[in-house]
Design a protein around this motif. Structure first.
Motif, PDB file in Angstrom:
ATOM      1  N   SER A  77       0.604  -1.129   0.120  1.00 41.89           N
ATOM      2  CA  SER A  77       0.103  -0.199   0.037  1.00 41.89           C
ATOM      3  C   SER A  77       0.931   1.128   0.060  1.00 41.89           C
ATOM      4  N   PHE A  78       2.070   1.055   0.379  1.00 41.82           N
ATOM      5  CA  PHE A  78       3.194   2.319   0.579  1.00 41.82           C
ATOM      6  C   PHE A  78       3.902   2.247  -0.742  1.00 41.82           C
ATOM      7  N   THR A  79       3.281   2.787  -1.852  1.00 41.71           N
ATOM      8  CA  THR A  79       4.193   3.038  -3.122  1.00 41.71           C
ATOM      9  C   THR A  79       3.880   4.100  -4.238  1.00 41.71           C
ATOM     10  N   PHE A  80       4.151   4.380  -4.971  1.00 39.41           N
ATOM     11  CA  PHE A  80       3.611   5.065  -6.140  1.00 39.41           C
ATOM     12  C   PHE A  80       2.388   4.400  -6.568  1.00 39.41           C
ATOM     13  N   PHE A  81       1.464   5.138  -7.148  1.00 38.86           N
ATOM     14  CA  PHE A  81       0.141   4.591  -7.410  1.00 38.86           C
ATOM     15  C   PHE A  81       0.017   3.775  -8.458  1.00 38.86           C
ATOM     16  N   CYS A  90      -5.290  -3.914 -16.333  1.00 36.26           N
ATOM     17  CA  CYS A  90      -5.392  -5.165 -16.812  1.00 36.26           C
ATOM     18  C   CYS A  90      -7.021  -5.827 -16.454  1.00 36.26           C
ATOM     19  N   GLY A  91      -7.724  -5.176 -15.603  1.00 36.71           N
ATOM     20  CA  GLY A  91      -9.032  -5.666 -15.320  1.00 36.71           C
ATOM     21  C   GLY A  91      -9.099  -6.518 -13.953  1.00 36.71           C
ATOM     22  N   ALA A  92      -7.864  -6.688 -13.485  1.00 32.16           N
ATOM     23  CA  ALA A  92      -7.760  -7.440 -12.144  1.00 32.16           C
ATOM     24  C   ALA A  92      -7.962  -6.647 -11.022  1.00 32.16           C
ATOM     25  N   ARG A  93      -7.791  -7.002  -9.703  1.00 29.37           N
ATOM     26  CA  ARG A  93      -7.909  -6.280  -8.528  1.00 29.37           C
ATOM     27  C   ARG A  93      -6.514  -6.312  -7.465  1.00 29.37           C
ATOM     28  N   PRO A  94      -6.210  -5.121  -7.449  1.00 26.79           N
ATOM     29  CA  PRO A  94      -4.964  -4.908  -6.541  1.00 26.79           C
ATOM     30  C   PRO A  94      -5.757  -5.089  -5.147  1.00 26.79           C
ATOM     31  N   VAL A  95      -4.636  -5.820  -4.399  1.00 27.43           N
ATOM     32  CA  VAL A  95      -4.942  -6.391  -2.991  1.00 27.43           C
ATOM     33  C   VAL A  95      -3.808  -5.860  -1.994  1.00 27.43           C
ATOM     34  N   PHE A  96      -4.204  -4.705  -1.032  1.00 32.43           N
ATOM     35  CA  PHE A  96      -3.113  -4.118  -0.545  1.00 32.43           C
ATOM     36  C   PHE A  96      -2.520  -4.728   0.768  1.00 32.43           C
ATOM     37  N   ALA A  97      -1.265  -4.927   0.659  1.00 27.27           N
ATOM     38  CA  ALA A  97      -0.675  -5.540   1.972  1.00 27.27           C
ATOM     39  C   ALA A  97       0.010  -4.252   2.539  1.00 27.27           C
ATOM     40  N   ASP A  98       0.368  -4.580   3.922  1.00 34.65           N
ATOM     41  CA  ASP A  98       1.078  -3.674   4.487  1.00 34.65           C
ATOM     42  C   ASP A  98       2.403  -3.833   4.655  1.00 34.65           C
ATOM     43  N   GLY A 303      15.066  21.698  -0.708  1.00 34.13           N
ATOM     44  CA  GLY A 303      13.874  21.161  -1.202  1.00 34.13           C
ATOM     45  C   GLY A 303      13.430  19.651  -0.599  1.00 34.13           C
ATOM     46  N   THR A 304      12.312  19.543  -0.364  1.00 37.51           N
ATOM     47  CA  THR A 304      11.742  18.301   0.397  1.00 37.51           C
ATOM     48  C   THR A 304      10.686  17.760  -0.360  1.00 37.51           C
ATOM     49  N   ALA A 305      10.326  16.670  -0.043  1.00 44.59           N
ATOM     50  CA  ALA A 305       8.940  15.827  -0.752  1.00 44.59           C
ATOM     51  C   ALA A 305       8.374  14.912   0.189  1.00 44.59           C
ATOM     52  N   VAL A 306       7.268  14.434   0.204  1.00 42.59           N
ATOM     53  CA  VAL A 306       6.606  13.436   0.807  1.00 42.59           C
ATOM     54  C   VAL A 306       6.167  12.465   0.125  1.00 42.59           C
ATOM     55  N   HIS A 307       7.010  11.200   0.013  1.00 44.28           N
ATOM     56  CA  HIS A 307       6.667   9.972  -0.661  1.00 44.28           C
ATOM     57  C   HIS A 307       6.338   8.872   0.228  1.00 44.28           C
ATOM     58  N   TYR A 308       4.784   8.717   0.719  1.00 39.30           N
ATOM     59  CA  TYR A 308       3.769   9.190  -0.315  1.00 39.30           C
ATOM     60  C   TYR A 308       2.718   9.819   0.865  1.00 39.30           C
ATOM     61  N   PRO A 309       2.081  10.809   0.450  1.00 38.77           N
ATOM     62  CA  PRO A 309       1.364  11.371   1.615  1.00 38.77           C
ATOM     63  C   PRO A 309      -0.074  10.517   1.803  1.00 38.77           C
ATOM     64  N   ILE A 310      -0.613   9.720   0.861  1.00 39.65           N
ATOM     65  CA  ILE A 310      -1.587   9.063   1.070  1.00 39.65           C
ATOM     66  C   ILE A 310      -1.355   7.445   0.590  1.00 39.65           C
ATOM     67  N   PRO A 311      -1.600   6.381   1.351  1.00 43.27           N
ATOM     68  CA  PRO A 311      -1.358   5.127   1.086  1.00 43.27           C
ATOM     69  C   PRO A 311      -2.138   4.755   0.090  1.00 43.27           C
ATOM     70  N   VAL A 312      -1.894   3.798  -0.920  1.00 40.37           N
ATOM     71  CA  VAL A 312      -2.726   3.745  -2.161  1.00 40.37           C
ATOM     72  C   VAL A 312      -3.985   3.175  -1.774  1.00 40.37           C
ATOM     73  N   HIS A 313      -4.153   2.225  -0.534  1.00 40.56           N
ATOM     74  CA  HIS A 313      -5.471   1.808  -0.308  1.00 40.56           C
ATOM     75  C   HIS A 313      -6.584   2.917   0.072  1.00 40.56           C
ATOM     76  N   GLN A 314      -5.850   4.091   0.454  1.00 39.98           N
ATOM     77  CA  GLN A 314      -6.788   5.239   0.812  1.00 39.98           C
ATOM     78  C   GLN A 314      -6.906   6.189  -0.296  1.00 39.98           C
ATOM     79  N   GLN A 315      -6.534   5.945  -1.436  1.00 40.12           N
ATOM     80  CA  GLN A 315      -6.861   6.555  -2.563  1.00 40.12           C
ATOM     81  C   GLN A 315      -8.231   6.701  -2.985  1.00 40.12           C
ATOM     82  N   PRO A 316      -8.743   7.903  -3.651  1.00 38.70           N
ATOM     83  CA  PRO A 316     -10.164   7.890  -3.601  1.00 38.70           C
ATOM     84  C   PRO A 316     -10.677   6.764  -4.569  1.00 38.70           C
ATOM     85  N   PRO A 325      -9.425   0.570   8.850  1.00 40.55           N
ATOM     86  CA  PRO A 325      -7.876   0.383   8.434  1.00 40.55           C
ATOM     87  C   PRO A 325      -7.455  -0.607   8.161  1.00 40.55           C
ATOM     88  N   CYS A 326      -6.706  -0.623   6.769  1.00 40.17           N
ATOM     89  CA  CYS A 326      -6.214  -2.009   6.409  1.00 40.17           C
ATOM     90  C   CYS A 326      -4.722  -2.209   6.395  1.00 40.17           C
TER      91      CYS A 326
END
Ligand SMILES: Cc1ncc(COP(=O)(O)O)c(C=O)c1O
Length: 362
Positions: A77-81, A90-98, A303-316, A325-326
């Motif tokens: 879940s903690f990665t780039f989208f 691909c029409g498949a379902r991502p299942v998010f792991a911690d 310069g700074t950045a946040v990688h990543y501010p929203i875990p992918v399972h919480q993306q809209p 919480p998963c």
């Protein structure tokens, strides 16, 4: 301002691009073929197929592995989208792991918890330049007949137990976006030792053509251009030097950032970390929020950045109403991490300034 990323391009890349432009052979051709060969050799794999982005590499890799509708693919879940969106494409379902709190990488135990009869593949991401713990994931994949795909977008040249990433899974996928350890402008690469997968991936990235104007399956135009490959070939020759500089800067930060209220990156002794990012974690004792910390550094010219501010399972796109919480570790990291410049273009003086400024922030 010391930028958070800055691709290292000099006269050699300019010269090689000019040579391609003057040749008139701008689209895919011999320059791409040579880059693929050199990249495969660098990674120690049999085959490399160039693409026009890392996302395209992931999409084509999943399709080549036979992933489609009804399948589940376990991703961190903690990665780039794009790690997850390629699965959806691909029409498949991502299942998010911690993730593991020390490395930010996918946790083998979390993968084991997520396996169902529909699981077909696992995508492990070598996040921030550090290989995930590959051996237990390989074992899980072997036990459950799952395809292992390595997302190496942030880890060109990283090693696990002495071997370069990209050849541990059935397929490896790289990105050459300009912030990455090496670039082609935009671009990607698929790596594999499997001749069948390589052949299918090559077809998929070129309109599903088995020969010119013979389309045997639905494919895409995911081809890399000779212009991009010209940049990539020079960058590949510089990659080890660029990674050494990243490691040198990371070592400097680890030795000189002395605050106990910030957590520094932890390096797995099995890993050769190539520090795509140098990621600090604010603890409860830190005197301000992560966002205020980032703003303070930026005011001081860092310069700074946040990688990543929203875990992918919480993306809209992936958040489903009523879900609890998963991936709690990913959720906590998303609120606490801050990346600082570590790229090869910063100087020793920049490093000293960055450490001093961080030590003095209050
Ligand atoms: C972990 C990860 N996977 C996939 C991608 C997608 O690569 P690209 O931006 O080249 O499509 C990226 C790049 O941002 C990435 O960091």
């Amino acid at each position: 301002m010391i930028p958070i990323a800055n691709p290292w391009i000099d006269s050699e890349e300019v010269c090689e691009v000019q040579r391609v432009l003057e040749s008139g052979m701008l689209a895919q051709g011999a320059v791409v073929t040579q880059f693929e060969r050199d990249f495969a050799d660098y990674c120690g794999v049999e085959h490399a197929i160039a693409t026009n982005s890392g996302t395209a590499a992931l999409h084509a890799a999943l399709l080549a592995a036979g992933i489609g509708a009804g399948d589940e693919v376990i991703v961190p879940s903690f990665t780039f989208f794009a790690t997850a969106s390629a699965v959806s494409m691909c029409g498949a379902r991502p299942v998010f792991a911690d993730i593991d709190a020390d490395t930010f990488n996918i946790s083998p135990d979390a993968i084991a918890d997520r396996i169902t009869p529909r699981t077909k593949a696992v995508i492990g991401v070598h996040l921030f330049g550090q290989p995930f713990d590959i051996a237990p994931v390989q074992e899980l994949c072997a036990d459950h007949d799952l395809v292992l795909i390595e997302d190496c977008a942030q880890a060109h040249g990283a090693r696990y137990k002495g071997r370069k990433v990209g050849g541990f899974g059935k397929i490896g996928c790289f990105s050459f976006y300009p912030t990455k350890n090496m670039t082609t402008g935009e671009g990607g690469m698929i790596t594999t030792d499997d001749a069948g997968i390589a052949e299918r991936a090559r077809r998929l990235v070129n309109h599903g053509q088995s020969e010119k104007y013979l389309h045997t399956e639905l494919g895409y135009n995911y081809r890399m251009t000779n212009i991009s490959a010209a940049i990539g070939s020079v960058q590949l020759r510089k990659l080890d030097r660029m990674n050494d500089l990243r490691r040198r800067h990371a070592r400097h930060f680890s030795q000189t950032i002395s605050r106990t209220d910030l957590r520094l990156p932890w390096c797995d002794p099995q890993a050769f970390h190539v520090y795509h990012q140098f990621v600090l974690t604010v603890t409860d004792e830190f005197p301000m929020s992560r966002d205020d910390f980032g703003t303070r550094l930026q005011i001081k010219g860092i310069g700074t950045a946040v990688h990543y501010p929203i875990p992918v399972h919480q993306q809209p796109l992936y958040r489903t109403a009523g879900d609890g919480p998963c991936c709690p570790v990913a959720e906590t990291c998303a609120q606490r991490v801050l990346s600082i410049p570590v790229h090869p273009q910063i100087t020793d003086t920049d490093c000293e300034y960055i450490s001093r400024t961080i030590n003095e922030v209050q």
